[in-house]
Design a protein around this motif. Structure first.
Motif, PDB file in Angstrom:
ATOM      1  N   ALA A 186     -30.524  25.656   3.847  1.00  0.00           N
ATOM      2  CA  ALA A 186     -31.909  25.198   3.853  1.00  0.00           C
ATOM      3  C   ALA A 186     -32.881  26.360   3.972  1.00  0.00           C
ATOM      4  O   ALA A 186     -34.013  26.292   3.481  1.00  0.00           O
ATOM      5  CB  ALA A 186     -32.131  24.213   5.003  1.00  0.00           C
ATOM      6  N   ARG A 187     -32.451  27.448   4.630  1.00  0.00           N
ATOM      7  CA  ARG A 187     -33.296  28.643   4.738  1.00  0.00           C
ATOM      8  C   ARG A 187     -33.234  29.519   3.510  1.00  0.00           C
ATOM      9  O   ARG A 187     -33.904  30.549   3.444  1.00  0.00           O
ATOM     10  CB  ARG A 187     -32.875  29.457   5.968  1.00  0.00           C
ATOM     11  N   GLY A 188     -32.426  29.124   2.516  1.00  0.00           N
ATOM     12  CA  GLY A 188     -32.321  29.908   1.303  1.00  0.00           C
ATOM     13  C   GLY A 188     -31.282  31.002   1.367  1.00  0.00           C
ATOM     14  O   GLY A 188     -31.214  31.844   0.460  1.00  0.00           O
ATOM     15  N   GLN A 189     -30.461  31.007   2.411  1.00  0.00           N
ATOM     16  CA  GLN A 189     -29.425  32.020   2.548  1.00  0.00           C
ATOM     17  C   GLN A 189     -28.182  31.604   1.765  1.00  0.00           C
ATOM     18  O   GLN A 189     -28.012  30.444   1.391  1.00  0.00           O
ATOM     19  CB  GLN A 189     -29.083  32.221   4.022  1.00  0.00           C
ATOM     20  N   ALA A 190     -27.318  32.560   1.533  1.00  0.00           N
ATOM     21  CA  ALA A 190     -26.097  32.284   0.779  1.00  0.00           C
ATOM     22  C   ALA A 190     -25.195  31.334   1.553  1.00  0.00           C
ATOM     23  O   ALA A 190     -25.073  31.428   2.777  1.00  0.00           O
ATOM     24  CB  ALA A 190     -25.363  33.586   0.481  1.00  0.00           C
ATOM     25  N   ALA A 191     -24.566  30.436   0.828  1.00  0.00           N
ATOM     26  CA  ALA A 191     -23.599  29.526   1.443  1.00  0.00           C
ATOM     27  C   ALA A 191     -22.301  30.275   1.719  1.00  0.00           C
ATOM     28  O   ALA A 191     -21.938  31.206   1.013  1.00  0.00           O
ATOM     29  CB  ALA A 191     -23.334  28.342   0.525  1.00  0.00           C
ATOM     30  N   SER A 192     -21.618  29.851   2.761  1.00  0.00           N
ATOM     31  CA  SER A 192     -20.353  30.458   3.165  1.00  0.00           C
ATOM     32  C   SER A 192     -19.368  29.336   3.453  1.00  0.00           C
ATOM     33  O   SER A 192     -19.732  28.148   3.456  1.00  0.00           O
ATOM     34  CB  SER A 192     -20.557  31.312   4.412  1.00  0.00           C
ATOM     35  N   PRO A 193     -18.098  29.657   3.714  1.00  0.00           N
ATOM     36  CA  PRO A 193     -17.163  28.597   4.112  1.00  0.00           C
ATOM     37  C   PRO A 193     -17.679  27.767   5.285  1.00  0.00           C
ATOM     38  O   PRO A 193     -17.454  26.548   5.327  1.00  0.00           O
ATOM     39  CB  PRO A 193     -15.901  29.379   4.487  1.00  0.00           C
ATOM     40  N   ALA A 194     -18.384  28.409   6.213  1.00  0.00           N
ATOM     41  CA  ALA A 194     -18.935  27.665   7.348  1.00  0.00           C
ATOM     42  C   ALA A 194     -19.952  26.621   6.898  1.00  0.00           C
ATOM     43  O   ALA A 194     -20.127  25.594   7.560  1.00  0.00           O
ATOM     44  CB  ALA A 194     -19.565  28.628   8.351  1.00  0.00           C
ATOM     45  N   SER A 195     -20.633  26.875   5.786  1.00  0.00           N
ATOM     46  CA  SER A 195     -21.592  25.901   5.258  1.00  0.00           C
ATOM     47  C   SER A 195     -20.871  24.642   4.796  1.00  0.00           C
ATOM     48  O   SER A 195     -21.355  23.521   5.004  1.00  0.00           O
ATOM     49  CB  SER A 195     -22.381  26.509   4.094  1.00  0.00           C
ATOM     50  N   ASP A 196     -19.721  24.822   4.165  1.00  0.00           N
ATOM     51  CA  ASP A 196     -18.927  23.658   3.758  1.00  0.00           C
ATOM     52  C   ASP A 196     -18.476  22.849   4.967  1.00  0.00           C
ATOM     53  O   ASP A 196     -18.451  21.613   4.934  1.00  0.00           O
ATOM     54  CB  ASP A 196     -17.693  24.109   2.974  1.00  0.00           C
TER      55      ASP A 196
END
Length: 341
Positions: A186-196
Motif C-alpha cells: 500500500a505504501r508503494g514498496q516492493a512486495a516480498s514473500p512476507a507480503s504474500d
C-alpha cells in the motif's frame, strides 16, 4: 482483435479453442483442446491493448516462463507460451472445482478445520514459489481454487508481476485486491514473500469469519486501514475460532514485515499445530454452481464454463469434469496426509 471462439479457431496449429469461458480487461480465457497431447487446457489470450506493447509482452513472457517452472500439487501449472501472428497466449492447466470467493459466498464462512486445511495448502504452494524467487503479489479468494476432493490450487503466479504494481488510485484497481494488500504494498514498496503471507492472513480471517477485516468506499480507503489499523482476531468477530488460529492471523498480518512468520513453511507449521478438530468424514461443503469461476483480469465478465479456473490456472487430474454442485471438499484428517488426487 479478440480471438474467434468458433470450433474452427486454432492457435499454433495445436490448440483448438472450444469455448470462451471469460473475458476481461487483460484478455480472454478459452477452454481448448491440446491436439498434440489430447487433453483439455485453458488458453489465455492477451487483449490487444497489452499485446500491442512490446515491453509488456516481453515482461509477460518472462513471467510466464518463470511461473511455468513452478511444479507443485497446489500450484496451477503453466504449460506453454506462444505467439500466433499478432496473438500472444498462455496455455494453462484446466482445474475443476470452485474458487474460494464463490465457496465463501455459498457457505458464509468455513469451519476452522476447513479454513486451516485450505490455508495450509496455500502455504505449501507459496513455500515452493518463494524458494524459486517468485512472489505471488495477489493472494485473494479468486486466485485459490478448491477442488471437490479438497485439493487447493493457487493460480495467477506471474500475472501481478507482469502487470506491475499499479497505484491504488489507478483505473481498474479493484476493491478485492485492496482488501488483501500488505501495508508495504500500500505504501508503494516492493512486495516480498512476507507480503504474500500478510495477504494469506487476511484470507484466513475471511474464511473464518465470512468477511474481510477492512472495508471502505474506495481502494485507497481500504489500503489506509491496512496501514493504520491492526487486524482483529477472528474470534472477536465470530464464536468458535480456536485461539491458535487467532494467533496465526495476528502474526501473519503484523504491520512490520519482521514480526510476521519468517517464511511460508513456518506459517504452514503453525497452521498444522493449531490442529482444529477435523470435520466429520461425511460432511461436505455445498457450493454454488462450480462453473463460471474464471477470471481474466480486472472487470472480468463471468461466462458459463464447464469447470473452474482463473486467469492463470485451469483442469486437473479428474479430466476436466464438472464438479458436483452439492459438494466441494472434506478436509483430510491431520494424520492422513495430503488430500487424494
Amino acid at each position: 482483435m479478440p480471438v474467434d471462439s468458433s470450433p474452427a479457431a486454432r492457435l499454433a496449429q495445436r490448440y483448438t479453442l472450444q469455448q470462451r469461458l471469460a473475458v476481461g480487461g487483460m484478455g480472454e480465457v478459452h477452454l481448448a483442446l491440446d491436439e498434440r497431447l489430447g487433453r483439455q487446457v485453458a488458453v489465455k489470450v492477451l487483449a490487444p491493448g497489452f499485446a500491442g506493447s512490446p515491453d509488456f509482452v516481453e515482461r509477460f513472457r518472462r513471467e510466464a516462463l518463470t511461473a511455468a517452472g513452478l511444479s507443485h500439487p497446489n500450484i496451477a501449472q503453466v504449460y506453454d507460451y506462444g505467439v500466433d501472428g499478432s496473438t500472444h497466449f498462455i496455455v494453462m492447466e484446466y482445474v475443476t472445482g470452485s474458487d474460494l470467493a464463490r465457496l465463501i459466498r455459498a457457505r458464509g464462512r468455513l469451519s476452522p478445520a476447513e479454513a486451516a486445511h485450505v490455508a495450509g495448502q496455500v502455504c505449501d504452494a507459496l513455500a515452493v514459489a518463494h524458494r524459486a524467487g517468485v512472489v505471488h503479489r495477489d493472494i485473494k479468494p479468486g486466485n485459490v481454487i478448491v477442488r471437490p476432493d479438497g485439493t487447493v490450487k493457487v493460480t495467477d503466479f506471474g500475472i501481478a508481476q507482469a502487470l506491475g504494481q499499479a497505484s491504488l488510485t489507478d483505473t481498474g484497481t479493484v476493491m478485492g485486491t485492496a482488501a488483501y494488500v500488505a501495508p508495504e504494498q500500500a505504501r508503494g514498496q516492493a512486495a516480498s514473500p512476507a507480503s504474500d503471507l500478510y495477504s494469506l492472513g487476511i484470507l484466513l480471517f475471511q474464511m473464518l469469519t465470512g468477511s474481510v477485516p477492512f472495508e471502505g468506499d474506495a481502494p485507497v480507503a481500504i489500503a489506509m486501514r491496512h496501514l493504520t489499523e491492526p487486524v482483529p482476531a477472528p474470534g472477536s468477530r465470530v464464536a468458535g475460532v480456536p485461539p491458535s488460529l487467532d494467533e496465526v492471523v495476528i502474526r501473519a498480518t503484523a504491520k512490520a514485515v519482521g514480526d510476521r512468520y519468517p517464511d511460508a513453511d513456518a506459517m504452514g507449521a503453525a497452521l498444522r499445530r493449531s490442529d482444529p478438530a477435523p470435520a466429520p468424514a461425511t460432511q461436505a461443503l455445498p457450493v454454488a454452481d462450480p462453473t463460471s469461476v474464471l477470471r481474466a483480469g480486472a472487470g472480468t465478465a463471468m461466462m458459463p464454463g464447464p469447470g473452474a479456473a482463473t486467469a492463470f490456472g485451469a483442469a486437473g487430474a479428474n479430466g476436466g469434469q464438472t464438479a458436483d454442485p452439492r459438494t466441494a471438499f472434506v478436509p483430510a484428517p491431520r494424520d492422513a496426509g495430503p488430500a487424494p488426487y
